[in-house]
Motif scaffolding. Sequence first.
Motif, PDB file in Angstrom:
ATOM      1  N   GLU A 127       0.855  -1.150   0.045  1.00 28.25           N
ATOM      2  CA  GLU A 127      -0.008  -0.072   0.072  1.00 28.25           C
ATOM      3  C   GLU A 127       1.030   1.180  -0.060  1.00 28.25           C
ATOM      4  N   GLY A 128       0.428   2.332  -0.805  1.00 34.18           N
ATOM      5  CA  GLY A 128       1.269   3.371  -0.918  1.00 34.18           C
ATOM      6  C   GLY A 128       2.364   3.313  -1.896  1.00 34.18           C
ATOM      7  N   VAL A 129       2.759   2.290  -2.377  1.00 35.90           N
ATOM      8  CA  VAL A 129       3.881   2.077  -3.546  1.00 35.90           C
ATOM      9  C   VAL A 129       3.302   2.171  -4.873  1.00 35.90           C
ATOM     10  N   ASP A 130       3.667   3.027  -5.630  1.00 35.77           N
ATOM     11  CA  ASP A 130       3.135   3.179  -6.993  1.00 35.77           C
ATOM     12  C   ASP A 130       4.345   2.743  -7.967  1.00 35.77           C
ATOM     13  N   LEU A 131       3.868   1.464  -8.354  1.00 36.66           N
ATOM     14  CA  LEU A 131       5.130   0.921  -9.420  1.00 36.66           C
ATOM     15  C   LEU A 131       5.025   1.457 -10.706  1.00 36.66           C
ATOM     16  N   ASP A 132       3.973   2.193 -11.122  1.00 33.65           N
ATOM     17  CA  ASP A 132       3.836   2.897 -12.297  1.00 33.65           C
ATOM     18  C   ASP A 132       5.018   4.481 -12.277  1.00 33.65           C
ATOM     19  N   GLY A 133       5.333   4.664 -11.009  1.00 30.61           N
ATOM     20  CA  GLY A 133       6.173   5.753 -11.036  1.00 30.61           C
ATOM     21  C   GLY A 133       7.584   5.635 -11.461  1.00 30.61           C
ATOM     22  N   ASP A 134       8.678   6.403 -11.044  1.00 25.48           N
ATOM     23  CA  ASP A 134       9.815   6.411 -11.527  1.00 25.48           C
ATOM     24  C   ASP A 134      10.543   5.405 -10.372  1.00 25.48           C
ATOM     25  N   ILE A 135      10.436   4.141 -10.495  1.00 29.97           N
ATOM     26  CA  ILE A 135      11.147   3.431  -9.652  1.00 29.97           C
ATOM     27  C   ILE A 135      12.216   2.647  -9.842  1.00 29.97           C
ATOM     28  N   LEU A 136      13.009   3.099 -11.056  1.00 32.56           N
ATOM     29  CA  LEU A 136      14.389   2.519 -11.656  1.00 32.56           C
ATOM     30  C   LEU A 136      15.203   2.491 -10.518  1.00 32.56           C
ATOM     31  N   ASP A 137      15.400   3.608  -9.788  1.00 37.59           N
ATOM     32  CA  ASP A 137      16.788   3.536  -8.969  1.00 37.59           C
ATOM     33  C   ASP A 137      16.267   3.703  -7.404  1.00 37.59           C
ATOM     34  N   THR A 138      15.143   2.835  -6.968  1.00 34.17           N
ATOM     35  CA  THR A 138      14.695   2.760  -5.830  1.00 34.17           C
ATOM     36  C   THR A 138      14.837   1.299  -5.292  1.00 34.17           C
ATOM     37  N   GLU A 139      15.463   1.140  -4.191  1.00 32.98           N
ATOM     38  CA  GLU A 139      15.830  -0.072  -3.743  1.00 32.98           C
ATOM     39  C   GLU A 139      14.477  -0.785  -3.469  1.00 32.98           C
ATOM     40  N   PHE A 140      14.531  -1.999  -3.725  1.00 32.29           N
ATOM     41  CA  PHE A 140      13.477  -3.147  -3.666  1.00 32.29           C
ATOM     42  C   PHE A 140      13.054  -2.918  -2.059  1.00 32.29           C
ATOM     43  N   GLU A 141      13.810  -3.042  -1.256  1.00 32.86           N
ATOM     44  CA  GLU A 141      13.342  -2.716   0.283  1.00 32.86           C
ATOM     45  C   GLU A 141      12.411  -1.573   0.346  1.00 32.86           C
ATOM     46  N   GLU A 142      12.675  -0.448  -0.167  1.00 35.77           N
ATOM     47  CA  GLU A 142      11.768   0.706  -0.055  1.00 35.77           C
ATOM     48  C   GLU A 142      10.594   0.617  -0.937  1.00 35.77           C
ATOM     49  N   LEU A 143      10.475  -0.223  -1.754  1.00 36.83           N
ATOM     50  CA  LEU A 143       9.048  -0.540  -2.653  1.00 36.83           C
ATOM     51  C   LEU A 143       8.433  -1.732  -1.732  1.00 36.83           C
ATOM     52  N   GLY A 144       8.954  -2.012  -0.775  1.00 35.54           N
ATOM     53  CA  GLY A 144       8.077  -3.272   0.005  1.00 35.54           C
ATOM     54  C   GLY A 144       8.424  -4.638  -0.376  1.00 35.54           C
ATOM     55  N   TYR A 145       9.488  -4.966  -1.029  1.00 33.84           N
ATOM     56  CA  TYR A 145       9.828  -6.325  -1.410  1.00 33.84           C
ATOM     57  C   TYR A 145      11.033  -6.599  -0.687  1.00 33.84           C
ATOM     58  N   GLU A 146      10.976  -7.716   0.233  1.00 33.13           N
ATOM     59  CA  GLU A 146      11.969  -8.132   0.953  1.00 33.13           C
ATOM     60  C   GLU A 146      12.283  -9.539   0.439  1.00 33.13           C
ATOM     61  N   SER A 147      13.075 -10.399   1.272  1.00 31.70           N
ATOM     62  CA  SER A 147      13.704 -11.626   0.542  1.00 31.70           C
ATOM     63  C   SER A 147      12.697 -12.613   0.120  1.00 31.70           C
ATOM     64  N   LEU A 148      11.609 -12.834   0.686  1.00 37.20           N
ATOM     65  CA  LEU A 148      10.872 -13.949   0.315  1.00 37.20           C
ATOM     66  C   LEU A 148       9.986 -13.312  -0.987  1.00 37.20           C
ATOM     67  N   ALA A 149       9.799 -12.288  -0.968  1.00 32.25           N
ATOM     68  CA  ALA A 149       8.932 -11.634  -2.291  1.00 32.25           C
ATOM     69  C   ALA A 149      10.368 -11.670  -3.493  1.00 32.25           C
ATOM     70  N   LEU A 150      11.283 -11.298  -2.986  1.00 30.06           N
ATOM     71  CA  LEU A 150      12.259 -11.283  -4.259  1.00 30.06           C
ATOM     72  C   LEU A 150      12.674 -12.993  -4.729  1.00 30.06           C
ATOM     73  N   LEU A 151      12.593 -13.816  -3.550  1.00 26.01           N
ATOM     74  CA  LEU A 151      12.832 -15.056  -3.972  1.00 26.01           C
ATOM     75  C   LEU A 151      11.880 -15.582  -5.076  1.00 26.01           C
ATOM     76  N   GLU A 152      10.589 -15.236  -4.776  1.00 21.40           N
ATOM     77  CA  GLU A 152       9.493 -15.724  -5.479  1.00 21.40           C
ATOM     78  C   GLU A 152       9.339 -14.775  -6.967  1.00 21.40           C
ATOM     79  N   THR A 153       9.887 -13.640  -6.924  1.00 21.90           N
ATOM     80  CA  THR A 153      10.168 -12.990  -8.308  1.00 21.90           C
ATOM     81  C   THR A 153      11.243 -13.659  -8.995  1.00 21.90           C
ATOM     82  N   GLY A 154      12.630 -14.062  -8.276  1.00 19.77           N
ATOM     83  CA  GLY A 154      13.562 -14.534  -9.061  1.00 19.77           C
ATOM     84  C   GLY A 154      13.099 -15.901  -9.740  1.00 19.77           C
TER      85      GLY A 154
END
Length: 89
Positions: free
Chosen positions: A23-50
């Motif tokens: 909530e509150g994270v806009d992936l349609d914004g300029d996120i290219l240089d925003t760290e995944f953690e700031e976007l709300g994605y922690e290790s488990l979510a990133l493992l799933e993404t990978g």
Amino acid sequence: MSERTFTIEDLKRILLEGAGAEEGVDLDGDILDTEFEELGYESLALLETGGRIEREYGISLDDDVFTDNRTPRTLVTAINTQLEALVAP
């Protein structure tokens, strides 16, 4: 074999499919240089993404791909480097 490119739009789609968006994270914004953690994605979510990236693109990602690439920009570059290696003679 045709060359396939991984884009920021591909990453956004896979992130949303696998883990949704905090909530509150806009992936349609300029996120290219925003760290995944700031976007709300922690290790488990990133493992799933990978895992989703590996299955969809037929590549094997190193265990440390997300610790070495903490932003969408660097991750997209790293994945495209691997994809280019697949089609290199």
